[in-house]
Design a protein around this motif. Structure first.
Motif, short mmCIF file in Angstrom:
data_model
loop_
_atom_site.label_atom_id
_atom_site.label_comp_id
_atom_site.label_asym_id
_atom_site.label_seq_id
_atom_site.Cartn_x
_atom_site.Cartn_y
_atom_site.Cartn_z
N ASP A 145 0.82 -1.27 0.02
CA ASP A 145 -0.13 0.06 -0.03
C ASP A 145 0.88 1.20 0.09
N ALA A 146 2.05 1.13 0.66
CA ALA A 146 2.90 2.38 0.75
C ALA A 146 3.47 2.62 -0.59
N PHE A 147 3.79 1.80 -1.20
CA PHE A 147 4.57 1.85 -2.47
C PHE A 147 3.34 2.36 -3.61
N VAL A 148 2.07 1.95 -3.47
CA VAL A 148 1.01 2.50 -4.47
C VAL A 148 0.92 3.88 -3.96
N LYS A 149 1.05 4.32 -2.69
CA LYS A 149 0.79 6.06 -2.17
C LYS A 149 2.00 6.72 -2.70
N VAL A 150 3.06 6.02 -2.72
CA VAL A 150 4.21 6.92 -3.32
C VAL A 150 4.31 7.14 -4.75
N PHE A 151 3.96 6.09 -5.34
CA PHE A 151 3.92 5.87 -6.83
C PHE A 151 2.93 7.20 -7.17
N ARG A 152 1.64 7.31 -6.55
CA ARG A 152 0.62 8.17 -6.91
C ARG A 152 0.89 9.52 -6.57
N ALA A 153 1.75 9.75 -5.40
CA ALA A 153 2.12 10.92 -4.89
C ALA A 153 3.44 11.54 -5.53
N ALA A 154 4.00 10.67 -6.36
CA ALA A 154 5.34 11.14 -6.66
C ALA A 154 5.33 12.35 -7.62
N SER A 155 4.51 12.51 -8.34
CA SER A 155 4.52 13.84 -9.04
C SER A 155 4.27 15.20 -8.51
N GLY A 156 3.68 15.00 -7.09
CA GLY A 156 3.51 16.11 -6.33
C GLY A 156 4.65 16.45 -5.15
N PHE A 157 5.64 15.55 -5.14
CA PHE A 157 6.89 15.61 -4.51
C PHE A 157 7.83 16.94 -4.85
N ARG A 158 7.79 17.88 -3.93
CA ARG A 158 8.38 19.20 -4.54
C ARG A 158 10.08 19.05 -3.92
N GLY A 159 10.50 18.14 -2.99
CA GLY A 159 11.75 18.10 -2.69
C GLY A 159 11.90 18.96 -1.45
N GLU A 160 10.89 19.21 -0.84
CA GLU A 160 11.29 20.13 0.70
C GLU A 160 11.86 19.10 1.80
N TYR A 175 9.50 7.40 4.43
CA TYR A 175 9.46 6.76 5.86
C TYR A 175 8.12 7.24 6.38
N ARG A 176 7.82 8.36 6.15
CA ARG A 176 6.65 9.13 6.65
C ARG A 176 5.49 8.40 6.32
N ILE A 177 5.39 7.89 4.65
CA ILE A 177 4.31 7.37 4.20
C ILE A 177 4.19 5.78 4.78
N VAL A 178 5.46 5.05 5.06
CA VAL A 178 5.41 3.76 5.40
C VAL A 178 4.72 3.69 6.82
N VAL A 179 5.39 4.73 7.62
CA VAL A 179 4.90 4.72 9.01
C VAL A 179 3.41 4.95 9.01
N ASN A 180 2.65 6.02 8.39
CA ASN A 180 1.46 6.18 8.50
C ASN A 180 0.53 5.25 7.93
N THR A 181 0.97 4.48 6.86
CA THR A 181 0.31 3.39 6.20
C THR A 181 0.09 2.33 7.36
N SER A 182 1.40 2.02 7.97
CA SER A 182 1.59 0.96 8.78
C SER A 182 0.57 1.24 10.02
N LEU A 183 0.77 2.34 10.58
CA LEU A 183 -0.10 2.87 11.66
C LEU A 183 -1.53 2.80 11.28
N ASP A 184 -1.94 3.12 10.24
CA ASP A 184 -3.25 3.16 9.89
C ASP A 184 -3.93 1.65 9.77
N LEU A 185 -3.09 0.98 9.08
CA LEU A 185 -3.39 -0.62 9.30
C LEU A 185 -3.72 -1.08 10.48
N ALA A 186 -2.73 -0.78 11.60
CA ALA A 186 -2.53 -1.41 12.91
C ALA A 186 -4.01 -0.97 13.54
#
Lengths: 154, 195
Positions: free
Chosen positions: B52-67, B75-86
């Motif tokens: 799920d985290a990779f799906v989110k990353v690939f869908r959000a990649a175009s919006g990544f501005r490099g801040e 890791y923020r996406i992985v942690v949030n996805t994991s905690l949501d699932l938990a």
């Protein structure tokens, strides 16, 4: 022992390697004489090491996951396209409804039956409302994708 | 493709380049799984969260501005996805009553997945640490996993979780103290899990 409170958080930082040389020397001096703090340091290191021991999946698991990700992305992409079309269709329908309503309210109340055969290639969706000079029709284009608002001057 | 930086790869992912997606997946899949495994405590959920985290990353990649760096953003996406699932699993358990035990190391071996021999030998400790990490509240668990397992710097953890470095240090210390006690290294009766 009360002195150990001063070193407790330093031990955690020491495990992460972020103490300055001076802080490291101070902690190491304390560890020489304090078995309780040495035990804490050993326990922190052991817990970190145990937590890093994770069974990593084999190649087949990764292959299956990659396929699942691609399938999920394709499903979401198709859903997005469908939503976009529905949204565009809804926007056209709303515009058509507004035009028809305007004609209905402000124009004389004359109505003419729709002659669908007079517009080959189009499927007429709504009743035709006629005004003295204009006629509006809502219909589907030949490919059935987008509603079209057709306004004719009579 | 493998000589490109993470930023360059993610930019290509954002343009819909599937080869870049594959490269990003190869670079980060183990990191994502390892963090998810320690946050969720079993491999089935960890695999779901990783996917799920990779799906989110690939869908959000175009919006990544490099801040942020790619690593902390990921890791923020992985942690949030994991905690949501938990949280979802916890809600399901509370509705259904006790369910199946989380996947054990033995289940993982039975499934035919590769297992390093040293991990088998340390399986008992691994299960103990899994149970102890599970008992941590999610705030402390996230910090501990990113620091101890993924070995991110305090700055990177702070950026990934949106907290201060002082909070990282404090949560990490209390998580370690709790783990020390629950792993029976300094057992004191009546300790409650850190929330």
């Amino acid at each position: 022992m009360s002195q150990c409170n001063e070193f407790a958080e330093m031990i955690s930082s020491h495990v992460d390697g972020v103490l300055s040389p001076e802080e490291t020397r101070k902690l190491e001096d304390h560890l020489v004489t304090c078995s309780s703090c040495r035990a804490t340091l050993d326990a922190f290191l052991a817990a970190d090491a145990a937590a890093r021991e994770t069974v990593i999946p084999g190649e087949q698991v990764w292959t299956d996951m990659w396929d699942r990700i691609q399938s999920d992305l394709a499903t979401r992409e198709n859903r997005s396209i469908l939503f976009a079309r529905l949204w565009r269709g809804a926007a056209f329908a709303a515009a058509a409804a507004a035009i028809l309503l305007t004609l209905y309210v402000f124009g004389p109340q004359t109505r003419t039956p729709v002659d669908a055969t007079s517009r080959p290639g189009f499927q007429v969706l709504s009743v035709e409302v006629g005004a003295p000079e204009y006629t509006a029709v809502v219909m589907n284009a030949a490919d059935g994708q987008f509603p079209v608002v057709w306004i004719e001057r009579i | 493709m493998d000589e490109l930086s993470d930023h360059e790869i993610l930019a290509a992912v954002g343009r819909g380049d599937q080869a870049a997606q594959k490269e990003f997946f190869l670079r980060y899949r183990q990191k994502a799984y390892r963090a998810a495994y320690r946050l969720l405590g079993n491999d089935a959920d960890a695999l779901d969260a990783t996917s799920d985290a990779f799906v989110k990353v690939f869908r959000a990649a175009s919006g990544f501005r490099g801040e942020a760096s790619v690593k902390t953003w990921f890791y923020r996406i992985v942690v949030n996805t994991s905690l949501d699932l938990a949280r979802k699993r916890k809600r399901m358990l509370s509705l259904d009553g006790p369910g199946e035990e989380p996947g054990s190391l033995a289940d993982f071996i039975d499934s035919g997945q590769e297992t390093p021999p040293e991990a088998v030998l340390r399986g008992e400790m691994s299960e103990k640490i899994s149970a102890a990490i599970d008992a941590l509240g999610e705030k402390h668990r996230s910090v501990f996993v990113l620091a101890a397992v993924e070995q991110l710097s305090y700055r990177e953890i702070a950026d990934a979780l949106g907290i201060s470095i002082g909070t990282v240090m404090s949560r990490l210390f209390y998580a370690r103290k709790y783990l020390q006690k629950s792993l029976s290294m300094h057992v004191e009766a009546g300790d409650e899990p850190v929330q």
